[in-house]
Design a protein around this motif. Structure first.
Motif, PDB file in Angstrom:
ATOM      1  N   ASN A 128     -13.933 -16.202  37.914  1.00  0.00           N
ATOM      2  CA  ASN A 128     -14.577 -15.418  37.288  1.00  0.00           C
ATOM      3  C   ASN A 128     -15.109 -13.905  37.931  1.00  0.00           C
ATOM      4  O   ASN A 128     -14.950 -12.836  37.435  1.00  0.00           O
ATOM      5  N   ALA A 129     -15.351 -13.926  39.128  1.00  0.00           N
ATOM      6  CA  ALA A 129     -15.436 -12.703  40.013  1.00  0.00           C
ATOM      7  C   ALA A 129     -14.140 -11.926  40.146  1.00  0.00           C
ATOM      8  O   ALA A 129     -14.255 -10.784  40.206  1.00  0.00           O
ATOM      9  N   ARG A 130     -13.310 -12.674  40.420  1.00  0.00           N
ATOM     10  CA  ARG A 130     -11.635 -11.883  40.735  1.00  0.00           C
ATOM     11  C   ARG A 130     -11.529 -11.329  39.324  1.00  0.00           C
ATOM     12  O   ARG A 130     -11.029 -10.089  39.389  1.00  0.00           O
ATOM     13  N   TYR A 131     -11.535 -11.902  38.104  1.00  0.00           N
ATOM     14  CA  TYR A 131     -11.046 -11.538  37.012  1.00  0.00           C
ATOM     15  C   TYR A 131     -12.045 -10.389  36.371  1.00  0.00           C
ATOM     16  O   TYR A 131     -11.742  -9.699  35.256  1.00  0.00           O
ATOM     17  N   ALA A 132     -13.109 -10.476  36.608  1.00  0.00           N
ATOM     18  CA  ALA A 132     -14.304  -9.481  36.082  1.00  0.00           C
ATOM     19  C   ALA A 132     -13.809  -7.900  36.402  1.00  0.00           C
ATOM     20  O   ALA A 132     -14.303  -7.050  35.759  1.00  0.00           O
ATOM     21  N   LYS A 133     -12.999  -7.759  37.704  1.00  0.00           N
ATOM     22  CA  LYS A 133     -12.606  -6.547  37.865  1.00  0.00           C
ATOM     23  C   LYS A 133     -11.474  -5.891  37.068  1.00  0.00           C
ATOM     24  O   LYS A 133     -10.867  -5.014  37.492  1.00  0.00           O
ATOM     25  N   ILE A 134     -10.550  -6.781  36.199  1.00  0.00           N
ATOM     26  CA  ILE A 134      -9.655  -6.453  35.644  1.00  0.00           C
ATOM     27  C   ILE A 134     -10.001  -5.763  34.094  1.00  0.00           C
ATOM     28  O   ILE A 134     -10.779  -6.666  33.535  1.00  0.00           O
ATOM     29  N   HIS A 135      -9.716  -4.788  33.991  1.00  0.00           N
ATOM     30  CA  HIS A 135      -9.719  -4.346  32.308  1.00  0.00           C
ATOM     31  C   HIS A 135      -8.244  -4.526  31.573  1.00  0.00           C
ATOM     32  O   HIS A 135      -7.609  -4.051  32.213  1.00  0.00           O
ATOM     33  N   PHE A 136      -8.662  -4.890  30.331  1.00  0.00           N
ATOM     34  CA  PHE A 136      -7.377  -4.997  29.503  1.00  0.00           C
ATOM     35  C   PHE A 136      -7.522  -3.992  28.359  1.00  0.00           C
ATOM     36  O   PHE A 136      -8.656  -3.812  27.925  1.00  0.00           O
ATOM     37  N   TYR A 137      -6.561  -3.105  28.335  1.00  0.00           N
ATOM     38  CA  TYR A 137      -6.681  -2.075  27.129  1.00  0.00           C
ATOM     39  C   TYR A 137      -5.560  -2.294  26.297  1.00  0.00           C
ATOM     40  O   TYR A 137      -4.259  -2.511  26.433  1.00  0.00           O
ATOM     41  N   PRO A 138      -5.720  -2.203  25.149  1.00  0.00           N
ATOM     42  CA  PRO A 138      -4.627  -2.012  24.030  1.00  0.00           C
ATOM     43  C   PRO A 138      -3.948  -0.985  24.079  1.00  0.00           C
ATOM     44  O   PRO A 138      -4.343   0.283  24.467  1.00  0.00           O
ATOM     45  N   TYR A 139      -2.487  -0.977  23.825  1.00  0.00           N
ATOM     46  CA  TYR A 139      -1.682   0.106  24.144  1.00  0.00           C
ATOM     47  C   TYR A 139      -2.160   1.289  22.823  1.00  0.00           C
ATOM     48  O   TYR A 139      -1.565   2.392  23.066  1.00  0.00           O
ATOM     49  N   GLN A 140      -2.755   0.898  21.746  1.00  0.00           N
ATOM     50  CA  GLN A 140      -2.975   1.844  20.860  1.00  0.00           C
ATOM     51  C   GLN A 140      -3.873   2.858  21.370  1.00  0.00           C
ATOM     52  O   GLN A 140      -4.093   3.759  20.493  1.00  0.00           O
ATOM     53  N   ILE A 141      -4.776   2.814  22.319  1.00  0.00           N
ATOM     54  CA  ILE A 141      -5.634   3.848  22.762  1.00  0.00           C
ATOM     55  C   ILE A 141      -4.906   5.088  23.261  1.00  0.00           C
ATOM     56  O   ILE A 141      -5.173   6.073  23.612  1.00  0.00           O
ATOM     57  N   VAL A 142      -3.467   4.931  23.593  1.00  0.00           N
ATOM     58  CA  VAL A 142      -2.748   5.918  24.127  1.00  0.00           C
ATOM     59  C   VAL A 142      -2.373   6.755  22.845  1.00  0.00           C
ATOM     60  O   VAL A 142      -1.730   6.394  21.858  1.00  0.00           O
TER      61      VAL A 142
ATOM     62  N   LEU B 153       4.589   3.267  32.262  1.00  0.00           N
ATOM     63  CA  LEU B 153       4.670   4.593  32.449  1.00  0.00           C
ATOM     64  C   LEU B 153       3.471   5.350  31.584  1.00  0.00           C
ATOM     65  O   LEU B 153       2.765   6.044  31.758  1.00  0.00           O
ATOM     66  N   ARG B 154       3.448   4.585  30.208  1.00  0.00           N
ATOM     67  CA  ARG B 154       2.394   4.870  29.274  1.00  0.00           C
ATOM     68  C   ARG B 154       1.036   4.812  29.718  1.00  0.00           C
ATOM     69  O   ARG B 154       0.455   6.056  29.659  1.00  0.00           O
ATOM     70  N   PHE B 155       0.723   3.860  30.359  1.00  0.00           N
ATOM     71  CA  PHE B 155      -0.824   3.746  31.053  1.00  0.00           C
ATOM     72  C   PHE B 155      -0.992   4.599  32.295  1.00  0.00           C
ATOM     73  O   PHE B 155      -2.157   5.184  32.483  1.00  0.00           O
ATOM     74  N   SER B 156       0.166   4.709  33.196  1.00  0.00           N
ATOM     75  CA  SER B 156       0.025   5.676  34.099  1.00  0.00           C
ATOM     76  C   SER B 156      -0.240   7.224  33.790  1.00  0.00           C
ATOM     77  O   SER B 156      -0.893   7.905  34.388  1.00  0.00           O
ATOM     78  N   LEU B 157       0.459   7.561  32.633  1.00  0.00           N
ATOM     79  CA  LEU B 157       0.160   8.942  32.233  1.00  0.00           C
ATOM     80  C   LEU B 157      -1.095   8.945  31.490  1.00  0.00           C
ATOM     81  O   LEU B 157      -1.999  10.090  31.664  1.00  0.00           O
ATOM     82  N   PHE B 158      -1.329   8.178  30.824  1.00  0.00           N
ATOM     83  CA  PHE B 158      -2.874   8.150  30.130  1.00  0.00           C
ATOM     84  C   PHE B 158      -3.958   8.296  31.023  1.00  0.00           C
ATOM     85  O   PHE B 158      -4.839   8.980  30.980  1.00  0.00           O
ATOM     86  N   PHE B 159      -3.942   7.526  32.054  1.00  0.00           N
ATOM     87  CA  PHE B 159      -4.865   7.362  33.295  1.00  0.00           C
ATOM     88  C   PHE B 159      -5.015   8.460  34.245  1.00  0.00           C
ATOM     89  O   PHE B 159      -5.545   8.511  35.002  1.00  0.00           O
TER      90      PHE B 159
END
Length: 91
Positions: A14-28, A51-57
Motif C-alpha cells: 500500500n505504501a508503494r502503490y500510494a505514490k502511483i497516480h493513474f490518469y484516464p487518457y481523456q484528460i489530455v 508520448l501523450r502523457f509526457s506532452l501533457f505533463f
C-alpha cells in the motif's frame, strides 16, 4: 518466500502503490492528442500513450529507443532524454 506477516506485506504494498497516480487518457486535450499522433505516425505508434502523457505533463520523453528519438527529431521534436543522459546528470 518471506517470514513477514501478511499484514506487514500488505502495508508495504500500500505504501508503494500510494505514490502511483493513474490518469484516464481523456484528460489530455484533443490538440495534444493530435500532435502526439502526428509525431509518431509512421514511427512507433504503440508509444502514443507514453508520448501523450509526457506532452501533457510537459516532461521530457525518457527513451533509449533510437528509432523513436530519430523519428521525433526528424519532425522537429527534441525534448527527449536517454537513460545515459539522465545518469550523467546525476554524477
Amino acid at each position: 518466500m518471506t517470514k513477514k506477516p501478511e499484514s506487514i506485506i500488505i502495508e508495504m504494498e500500500n505504501a508503494r502503490y500510494a505514490k502511483i497516480h493513474f490518469y484516464p487518457y481523456q484528460i489530455v486535450p484533443q490538440e495534444i492528442e493530435h500532435h502526439t499522433i502526428a509525431l509518431l505516425t509512421g514511427n512507433d505508434e504503440k508509444d502514443i500513450p507514453y508520448l501523450r502523457f509526457s506532452l501533457f505533463f510537459q516532461h521530457k520523453i525518457w527513451t533509449g529507443d533510437r528509432p523513436i528519438r530519430n523519428g521525433l527529431l526528424a519532425k522537429g521534436f527534441d525534448n527527449c532524454i536517454s537513460p545515459e543522459e539522465r545518469l550523467l546528470k546525476h554524477l
